[in-house]
Scaffold this motif. Structure first.
Motif, PDB file in Angstrom:
ATOM      1  N   LYS A   1       0.823  -1.210   0.000  1.00  0.00           N
ATOM      2  CA  LYS A   1       0.000   0.000   0.000  1.00  0.00           C
ATOM      3  C   LYS A   1       0.858   1.261   0.000  1.00  0.00           C
ATOM      4  O   LYS A   1       0.375   2.343  -0.298  1.00  0.00           O
ATOM      5  N   ALA A   2       2.134   1.110   0.395  1.00  0.00           N
ATOM      6  CA  ALA A   2       3.053   2.254   0.373  1.00  0.00           C
ATOM      7  C   ALA A   2       3.760   2.288  -0.974  1.00  0.00           C
ATOM      8  O   ALA A   2       4.195   1.264  -1.485  1.00  0.00           O
ATOM      9  N   ASP A   3       3.894   3.487  -1.548  1.00  0.00           N
ATOM     10  CA  ASP A   3       4.494   3.560  -2.879  1.00  0.00           C
ATOM     11  C   ASP A   3       6.016   3.429  -2.810  1.00  0.00           C
ATOM     12  O   ASP A   3       6.631   3.483  -1.736  1.00  0.00           O
ATOM     13  N   THR A   4       6.610   3.258  -3.967  1.00  0.00           N
ATOM     14  CA  THR A   4       8.048   3.006  -4.063  1.00  0.00           C
ATOM     15  C   THR A   4       8.866   4.139  -3.453  1.00  0.00           C
ATOM     16  O   THR A   4       9.844   3.900  -2.740  1.00  0.00           O
ATOM     17  N   GLY A   5       8.467   5.397  -3.712  1.00  0.00           N
ATOM     18  CA  GLY A   5       9.203   6.534  -3.179  1.00  0.00           C
ATOM     19  C   GLY A   5       9.206   6.551  -1.661  1.00  0.00           C
ATOM     20  O   GLY A   5      10.219   6.870  -1.029  1.00  0.00           O
ATOM     21  N   LEU A   6       8.076   6.184  -1.069  1.00  0.00           N
ATOM     22  CA  LEU A   6       7.968   6.151   0.389  1.00  0.00           C
ATOM     23  C   LEU A   6       8.850   5.049   0.974  1.00  0.00           C
ATOM     24  O   LEU A   6       9.559   5.261   1.965  1.00  0.00           O
ATOM     25  N   ILE A   7       8.838   3.881   0.365  1.00  0.00           N
ATOM     26  CA  ILE A   7       9.683   2.774   0.820  1.00  0.00           C
ATOM     27  C   ILE A   7      11.159   3.148   0.710  1.00  0.00           C
ATOM     28  O   ILE A   7      11.965   2.870   1.601  1.00  0.00           O
ATOM     29  N   ALA A   8      11.518   3.818  -0.382  1.00  0.00           N
ATOM     30  CA  ALA A   8      12.918   4.212  -0.601  1.00  0.00           C
ATOM     31  C   ALA A   8      13.390   5.198   0.462  1.00  0.00           C
ATOM     32  O   ALA A   8      14.548   5.173   0.880  1.00  0.00           O
ATOM     33  N   LYS A   9      12.489   6.088   0.921  1.00  0.00           N
ATOM     34  CA  LYS A   9      12.861   7.043   1.974  1.00  0.00           C
ATOM     35  C   LYS A   9      12.868   6.388   3.350  1.00  0.00           C
ATOM     36  O   LYS A   9      13.642   6.776   4.222  1.00  0.00           O
ATOM     37  N   LEU A  10      12.012   5.396   3.528  1.00  0.00           N
ATOM     38  CA  LEU A  10      11.835   4.785   4.846  1.00  0.00           C
ATOM     39  C   LEU A  10      12.933   3.805   5.217  1.00  0.00           C
ATOM     40  O   LEU A  10      13.407   3.791   6.363  1.00  0.00           O
ATOM     41  N   LEU A  11      13.361   2.976   4.283  1.00  0.00           N
ATOM     42  CA  LEU A  11      14.352   1.937   4.598  1.00  0.00           C
ATOM     43  C   LEU A  11      15.629   2.501   5.237  1.00  0.00           C
ATOM     44  O   LEU A  11      16.112   1.950   6.236  1.00  0.00           O
ATOM     45  N   PRO A  12      16.205   3.609   4.709  1.00  0.00           N
ATOM     46  CA  PRO A  12      17.418   4.143   5.336  1.00  0.00           C
ATOM     47  C   PRO A  12      17.187   4.719   6.732  1.00  0.00           C
ATOM     48  O   PRO A  12      18.138   4.883   7.497  1.00  0.00           O
ATOM     49  N   ILE A  13      15.942   5.055   7.055  1.00  0.00           N
ATOM     50  CA  ILE A  13      15.630   5.513   8.409  1.00  0.00           C
ATOM     51  C   ILE A  13      15.518   4.309   9.346  1.00  0.00           C
ATOM     52  O   ILE A  13      16.004   4.335  10.485  1.00  0.00           O
ATOM     53  N   LEU A  14      14.898   3.253   8.868  1.00  0.00           N
ATOM     54  CA  LEU A  14      14.703   2.068   9.703  1.00  0.00           C
ATOM     55  C   LEU A  14      16.000   1.310   9.966  1.00  0.00           C
ATOM     56  O   LEU A  14      16.177   0.724  11.042  1.00  0.00           O
TER      57      LEU A  14
END
Length: 210
Positions: A105-118
């Protein structure tokens, strides 16, 4: 799912949503899609002795203080996180991001920004768990057991988190959450359970740094 819930409980979802520019529900959904993939990638790498050694070194370079008592996102180094993500997924990084973004449900851009934070948050969590494990095993084995992941190493720790070992994970551990993601790559795999992310990500996990 105590370990997964522990990680989630220490992530300030409201602050994360603000940083990502989305509402809290969307941020939480994105975490629920990205975090299992990240843990699964680490777990797949840890099945290989060289991958376990590389991951263990990374964990030892990240103090548990970032995670302890709740994460302050201002202390999260996303540039470091980006390196971690690429070390975990290797050449498959972009494909993992695209797959998660296209199927969830999360778009690619959101996943790309989130992974380096997690990623730094997860390593800080693992650092704390690893230190506890080493402290417990110290009386039995005075010397360090090296970096091969045996006897309390990073492989055993991730095995517990992924449902392959103790940690009270039986029947409801993070392994249940990751079963489809991991496919046949080790954690007791539930196969792809009907064409889910397991079928798509199974071959992409474990491509990281050795």
């Amino acid at each position: 799912m105590a370990a997964y819930d522990d990680i989630i409980a220490n992530i300030p979802i409201s602050d994360l949503a603000g940083r990502l520019g989305v509402d809290e529900a969307t941020a939480r959904q994105a975490v629920d899609e990205a975090l299992p993939a990240l843990l699964g990638g680490m777990g797949a790498n840890a099945q290989d002795p060289a991958g376990a050694a590389s991951l263990e070194r990374a964990v030892q370079q990240h103090p548990p203080s970032l995670f302890a008592g709740g994460v302050n996102l201002d202390e999260v180094d996303a540039d470091d996180g980006d390196k971690i993500v690429h070390n975990v997924f290797g050449a498959n990084t972009d494909r993992v991001v695209q797959t998660l973004g296209s199927q969830g449900k999360a778009d690619t851009g959101l996943i790309a920004k989130l992974l380096p934070i997690l990623a730094p948050i997860v390593l800080s969590f693992l650092a704390g768990q690893f230190a506890k494990g080493q402290a417990k095993s110290a009386p039995q084995a005075d010397a360090s057991s090296g970096s091969e992941g045996s006897g309390g190493g990073i492989g055993d720790l991730l095995g517990g988190l992924l449902g392959g070992g103790g940690s009270g994970a039986a029947g409801g551990g993070i392994g249940d959450l990751l079963g489809g993601l991991l496919g046949g790559s080790g954690s007791g795999g539930n196969g792809g359970s009907g064409g889910g992310l397991g079928d798509l990500l199974g071959g992409l996990l474990g491509g990281g740094k050795r």
